[in-house]
Design an enzyme around this catalytic site. Structure first.
Site, PDB file in Angstrom:
ATOM      1  N   LYS A  83       0.857  -1.186   0.000  1.00  0.00           N
ATOM      2  CA  LYS A  83       0.000   0.000   0.000  1.00  0.00           C
ATOM      3  C   LYS A  83       0.887   1.227   0.000  1.00  0.00           C
ATOM      4  O   LYS A  83       1.812   1.335   0.809  1.00  0.00           O
ATOM      5  CB  LYS A  83      -0.895   0.005   1.263  1.00  0.00           C
ATOM      6  N   GLN A 104       7.069   4.082   4.076  1.00  0.00           N
ATOM      7  CA  GLN A 104       5.671   3.655   4.061  1.00  0.00           C
ATOM      8  C   GLN A 104       5.468   2.372   4.880  1.00  0.00           C
ATOM      9  O   GLN A 104       4.409   2.185   5.481  1.00  0.00           O
ATOM     10  CB  GLN A 104       5.230   3.437   2.603  1.00  0.00           C
ATOM     11  N   LYS A 107       5.147   3.669   8.502  1.00  0.00           N
ATOM     12  CA  LYS A 107       3.943   4.500   8.642  1.00  0.00           C
ATOM     13  C   LYS A 107       2.702   3.620   8.654  1.00  0.00           C
ATOM     14  O   LYS A 107       1.831   3.749   9.516  1.00  0.00           O
ATOM     15  CB  LYS A 107       3.884   5.469   7.444  1.00  0.00           C
ATOM     16  N   LYS A 119       5.644   2.058  -2.862  1.00  0.00           N
ATOM     17  CA  LYS A 119       5.537   3.399  -3.477  1.00  0.00           C
ATOM     18  C   LYS A 119       5.834   3.248  -4.951  1.00  0.00           C
ATOM     19  O   LYS A 119       6.537   2.330  -5.362  1.00  0.00           O
ATOM     20  CB  LYS A 119       6.552   4.352  -2.847  1.00  0.00           C
ATOM     21  N   GLY A 158      -2.741   8.342  -4.380  1.00  0.00           N
ATOM     22  CA  GLY A 158      -2.057   9.527  -4.891  1.00  0.00           C
ATOM     23  C   GLY A 158      -0.842   9.909  -4.063  1.00  0.00           C
ATOM     24  O   GLY A 158      -0.598   9.380  -2.987  1.00  0.00           O
ATOM     25  N   ASP A 159      -0.082  10.830  -4.580  1.00  0.00           N
ATOM     26  CA  ASP A 159       1.029  11.504  -3.879  1.00  0.00           C
ATOM     27  C   ASP A 159       1.273  12.774  -4.703  1.00  0.00           C
ATOM     28  O   ASP A 159       0.355  13.229  -5.415  1.00  0.00           O
ATOM     29  CB  ASP A 159       2.269  10.593  -3.802  1.00  0.00           C
ATOM     30  N   ASN A 234      -2.473  19.043  -1.950  1.00  0.00           N
ATOM     31  CA  ASN A 234      -3.477  18.324  -1.171  1.00  0.00           C
ATOM     32  C   ASN A 234      -3.218  18.391   0.337  1.00  0.00           C
ATOM     33  O   ASN A 234      -4.115  18.708   1.116  1.00  0.00           O
ATOM     34  CB  ASN A 234      -3.509  16.860  -1.651  1.00  0.00           C
ATOM     35  N   SER A 370      -7.090   5.733   3.489  1.00  0.00           N
ATOM     36  CA  SER A 370      -7.082   4.805   2.351  1.00  0.00           C
ATOM     37  C   SER A 370      -7.494   3.409   2.812  1.00  0.00           C
ATOM     38  O   SER A 370      -8.251   2.713   2.127  1.00  0.00           O
ATOM     39  CB  SER A 370      -5.682   4.724   1.723  1.00  0.00           C
TER      40      SER A 370
HETATM   41  P1  NDP Z   1       0.563  17.876  -4.339  1.00  0.00           P
HETATM   42  O1  NDP Z   1       1.073  17.508  -5.660  1.00  0.00           O
HETATM   43  O2  NDP Z   1      -0.891  18.037  -4.128  1.00  0.00           O
HETATM   44  O3  NDP Z   1       1.259  19.227  -3.831  1.00  0.00           O
HETATM   45  C1  NDP Z   1       2.633  19.302  -3.717  1.00  0.00           C
HETATM   46  C2  NDP Z   1       3.007  20.717  -3.294  1.00  0.00           C
HETATM   47  O4  NDP Z   1       4.388  20.741  -2.932  1.00  0.00           O
HETATM   48  C3  NDP Z   1       2.825  21.738  -4.406  1.00  0.00           C
HETATM   49  O5  NDP Z   1       2.549  22.973  -3.835  1.00  0.00           O
HETATM   50  C4  NDP Z   1       4.213  21.728  -5.068  1.00  0.00           C
HETATM   51  O6  NDP Z   1       4.523  22.919  -5.766  1.00  0.00           O
HETATM   52  C5  NDP Z   1       5.101  21.570  -3.858  1.00  0.00           C
HETATM   53  N1  NDP Z   1       6.337  20.893  -4.272  1.00  0.00           N
HETATM   54  C6  NDP Z   1       6.435  19.624  -4.760  1.00  0.00           C
HETATM   55  N2  NDP Z   1       7.702  19.340  -5.079  1.00  0.00           N
HETATM   56  C7  NDP Z   1       8.407  20.451  -4.789  1.00  0.00           C
HETATM   57  C8  NDP Z   1       9.775  20.763  -4.884  1.00  0.00           C
HETATM   58  N3  NDP Z   1      10.681  19.867  -5.353  1.00  0.00           N
HETATM   59  N4  NDP Z   1      10.166  22.004  -4.485  1.00  0.00           N
HETATM   60  C9  NDP Z   1       9.245  22.901  -3.999  1.00  0.00           C
HETATM   61  N5  NDP Z   1       7.931  22.655  -3.901  1.00  0.00           N
HETATM   62  C10 NDP Z   1       7.532  21.437  -4.272  1.00  0.00           C
HETATM   63  O7  NDP Z   1       1.165  16.774  -3.332  1.00  0.00           O
HETATM   64  P2  NDP Z   1       0.685  16.383  -1.873  1.00  0.00           P
HETATM   65  O8  NDP Z   1       0.160  17.582  -1.157  1.00  0.00           O
HETATM   66  O9  NDP Z   1      -0.166  15.187  -1.971  1.00  0.00           O
HETATM   67  O10 NDP Z   1       2.058  15.913  -1.208  1.00  0.00           O
HETATM   68  C11 NDP Z   1       2.890  16.791  -0.452  1.00  0.00           C
HETATM   69  C12 NDP Z   1       3.804  15.957   0.445  1.00  0.00           C
HETATM   70  O11 NDP Z   1       2.999  15.178   1.344  1.00  0.00           O
HETATM   71  C13 NDP Z   1       4.701  14.955  -0.256  1.00  0.00           C
HETATM   72  O12 NDP Z   1       5.913  14.837   0.465  1.00  0.00           O
HETATM   73  C14 NDP Z   1       3.927  13.653  -0.143  1.00  0.00           C
HETATM   74  O13 NDP Z   1       4.791  12.520  -0.228  1.00  0.00           O
HETATM   75  C15 NDP Z   1       3.375  13.803   1.252  1.00  0.00           C
HETATM   76  N6  NDP Z   1       2.205  12.989   1.582  1.00  0.00           N
HETATM   77  C16 NDP Z   1       1.083  13.011   0.816  1.00  0.00           C
HETATM   78  C17 NDP Z   1      -0.010  12.240   1.167  1.00  0.00           C
HETATM   79  C18 NDP Z   1      -1.298  12.303   0.417  1.00  0.00           C
HETATM   80  O14 NDP Z   1      -2.256  11.664   0.861  1.00  0.00           O
HETATM   81  N7  NDP Z   1      -1.402  13.050  -0.673  1.00  0.00           N
HETATM   82  C19 NDP Z   1       0.032  11.346   2.330  1.00  0.00           C
HETATM   83  C20 NDP Z   1       1.223  11.470   3.123  1.00  0.00           C
HETATM   84  C21 NDP Z   1       2.270  12.243   2.730  1.00  0.00           C
HETATM   85  P3  NDP Z   1       4.659  22.888  -7.386  1.00  0.00           P
HETATM   86  O15 NDP Z   1       3.253  22.725  -7.895  1.00  0.00           O
HETATM   87  O16 NDP Z   1       5.277  24.188  -7.730  1.00  0.00           O
HETATM   88  O17 NDP Z   1       5.528  21.712  -7.724  1.00  0.00           O
HETATM   89  O1  2IT Z   2       2.820   9.055   1.561  1.00  0.00           O
HETATM   90  C1  2IT Z   2       1.674   8.566   1.725  1.00  0.00           C
HETATM   91  O2  2IT Z   2       1.342   8.035   2.788  1.00  0.00           O
HETATM   92  C2  2IT Z   2       0.711   8.688   0.638  1.00  0.00           C
HETATM   93  N1  2IT Z   2       1.025   9.290  -0.382  1.00  0.00           N
HETATM   94  C3  2IT Z   2      -0.649   8.071   0.754  1.00  0.00           C
HETATM   95  C4  2IT Z   2      -0.596   6.599   0.456  1.00  0.00           C
HETATM   96  C5  2IT Z   2      -1.930   5.900   0.377  1.00  0.00           C
HETATM   97  O3  2IT Z   2      -1.909   4.730  -0.010  1.00  0.00           O
HETATM   98  O4  2IT Z   2      -2.977   6.485   0.685  1.00  0.00           O
END
Ligand code: NDP
Ligand code: 2IT
Length: 438
Positions: A83, A104, A107, A119, A158-159, A234, A370
């Protein structure tokens, strides 16, 4: 052991960093469980069970052929089916996917929901692509990935760069090539076709619930406090939403072009409109709101706040940034992103007595929800928003107490890094031990 693993995985600095953080903090658990060392648990846990890399060819809107690289690292399935999310970002490589897959495992163990760790993703950059290009890319990606997935095998989500739109196209192609409407093979689906309520909000909400639990150990709360947040995707958007619901004031958001500061507090409707609907750069926020200013480049961590929620990407918060936050009076830091704080920044927070919630605990709410989606799909049920949010809240309380209690038990009270890593590691190692050398 660590040095051998580094040599076997040469040129993978992010993976080395993630391994090091876990291995250096689990010593007290290893002292108590010599059987883990005797049965090679460490050597096995740093080696993915399976890694897939594949060509993803697609045709852009000008009829040119483009080629990207796809990845899925199925790290550990001792506790349940693989997952973990898919990341589409130009910086994606094997090291990034392995560090994320490794994190992961632990977590997911902390959520106590019976899910293994994985992943995947691609170096595809969704920025500036048309909807049709995104769809063709997702279809080509799934033309290979489908054979490795399944509700009892591997369940992506997603991520970075993979949200509701991409999940729709990926799910659609899986359904087409397998001739199965198998809801449980993907999470983060649209709520109209098998997706769980609160999955969209879950990671950000969960990180703030975790922060609230950390404050509660000091008889404090989020109410009335200021928060600085990085990212505007997100995780960041829904972390800001929950901070506001709990009476705090979020002041910042960022993307790769810079950050905005809004002393009046972030206008969430405007932020969502710009990022979720119009998909614009964060600077547009400041153009439409007089209380806000845009800072190009620079560090969002120079803005004073009592809570810091790094929610963009790995290694985005350096020692210099940590020092700036500490001298500006930060009280709690919770990692919404995966591994956003550099190791010396984490150390600085802990030395300064700042509450620090590591990503594998603080951002576990996304994958936990999830797993709630998987439960609903398997039992053909639908839980409403408030029921789902209550479940998420309880899970985050459980993640917090697992980390808090393990830190106490292993002689490091208040150290959530040691607590989260030992609690999770022992759970996975016990399962691996029981299941034999496989
Ligand atoms: P999104 O794609 O929705 O948003 C990512 C954000 O981070 C955007 O604002 C993006 O800006 C910025 N960003 C990404 N890469 C870079 C970079 N190299 N330098 C500067 N800014 C950056 O992703 P999420 O919000 O889903 O994910 C954000 C973080 O949270 C990640 O580390 C992800 O692994 C983690 N995460 C996400 C989960 C989820 O359920 N979605 C669960 C647990 C952890 P720009 O558009 O300019 O690239
Ligand atoms: O980093 C993370 O935990 C995620 N991007 C979510 C993974 C998931 O399977 O919901």
């Amino acid at each position: 052991m660590y040095q051998t693993a580094v040599a076997r995985n040469a040129g993978e600095p992010e993976f080395h960093q993630a391994m090091h953080e876990v291995l250096e903090s689990i010593a007290p658990a290893l002292d108590e469980h010599p059987e883990f060392l005797e049965s090679g648990i460490l050597e096995r846990i740093v080696e993915p069970e399976r890694q897939v890399m594949f060509r993803v060819p697609w045709t852009d809107d000008r009829n040119r052929v483009q080629v990207n690289r796809g990845f899925r690292v199925q790290f550990n399935s001792a506790l349940g089916p693989y997952k973990g999310g898919l990341r589409f970002h130009p910086t994606v490589n094997l090291s990034i996917i392995k560090f994320l897959g490794f994190e992961q495992i632990f977590k997911n163990a902390l959520t106590a929901q019976g899910i293994g760790g994985a992943k995947g993703g691609s170096d595809f950059d969704p920025h500036g692509k048309s909807d049709a290009e995104i769809m063709r890319f997702c279809q080509s990606f799934m033309n290979e990935l489908y054979r490795h997935l399944g509700e009892h095998t591997d369940v992506p989500a997603g991520d970075i760069g993979v949200g509701a739109r991409e999940i729709g196209y990926l799910f659609g192609q899986y359904r087409k090539v397998t001739n199965r409407h198998e809801s449980g093979m993907f999470t983060g689906k649209g709520t109209g076709w098998g997706g769980a309520e609160v999955r969209t909000e879950a990671t950000g909400y969960g990180a703030v619930f975790f922060t609230e639990e950390m404050f509660a150990t000091r008889n404090a709360s989020i109410d009335g406090k200021t928060a600085v947040v990085s990212g505007s995707g997100n995780v960041a958007i829904y972390a800001i939403e929950k901070v506001q619901q709990l009476g705090g004031k979020a002041l910042t958001a960022s993307d790769s072009s810079g950050y905005i500061v809004d002393e009046a507090g972030i206008d969430l409707d405007l932020l969502k409109q710009i990022k979720e609907v119009e998909r614009l750069r964060i600077s547009s926020y400041a153009e439409r709101r007089t209380s806000a200013r845009f800072v190009s480049g620079g560090s969002v961590w120079d803005v004073p706040g009592q809570i810091a929620l790094p929610s963009a990407t790995q290694n985005e918060l350096s020692l210099r940034d940590a020092k700036a936050l500490i001298s500006n009076g930060v009280e709690a830091v919770a990692e919404g992103a995966n591994m956003p704080c550099l190791p010396d920044a984490v150390h600085a927070f802990q030395q300064a007595g700042v509450l620090f919630g590591p990503g594998k605990a603080a951002n576990a709410g996304g994958v936990a929800t999830s797993a709630l989606e998987m439960s609903q799909n398997a039992s053909r049920q639908r839980w409403n928003f408030s029921d789902s949010e209550d479940r998420l809240h309880n899970i985050m309380r459980g993640v917090h107490s697992a980390a808090f209690e393990a830190a106490d038990r292993y002689g490091r009270p208040g150290d959530y890094v040691v607590g989260a890593n030992t609690a999770a590691f022992v759970k996975v190692a016990d399962a691996m031990l029981a299941q034999g050398v496989i």
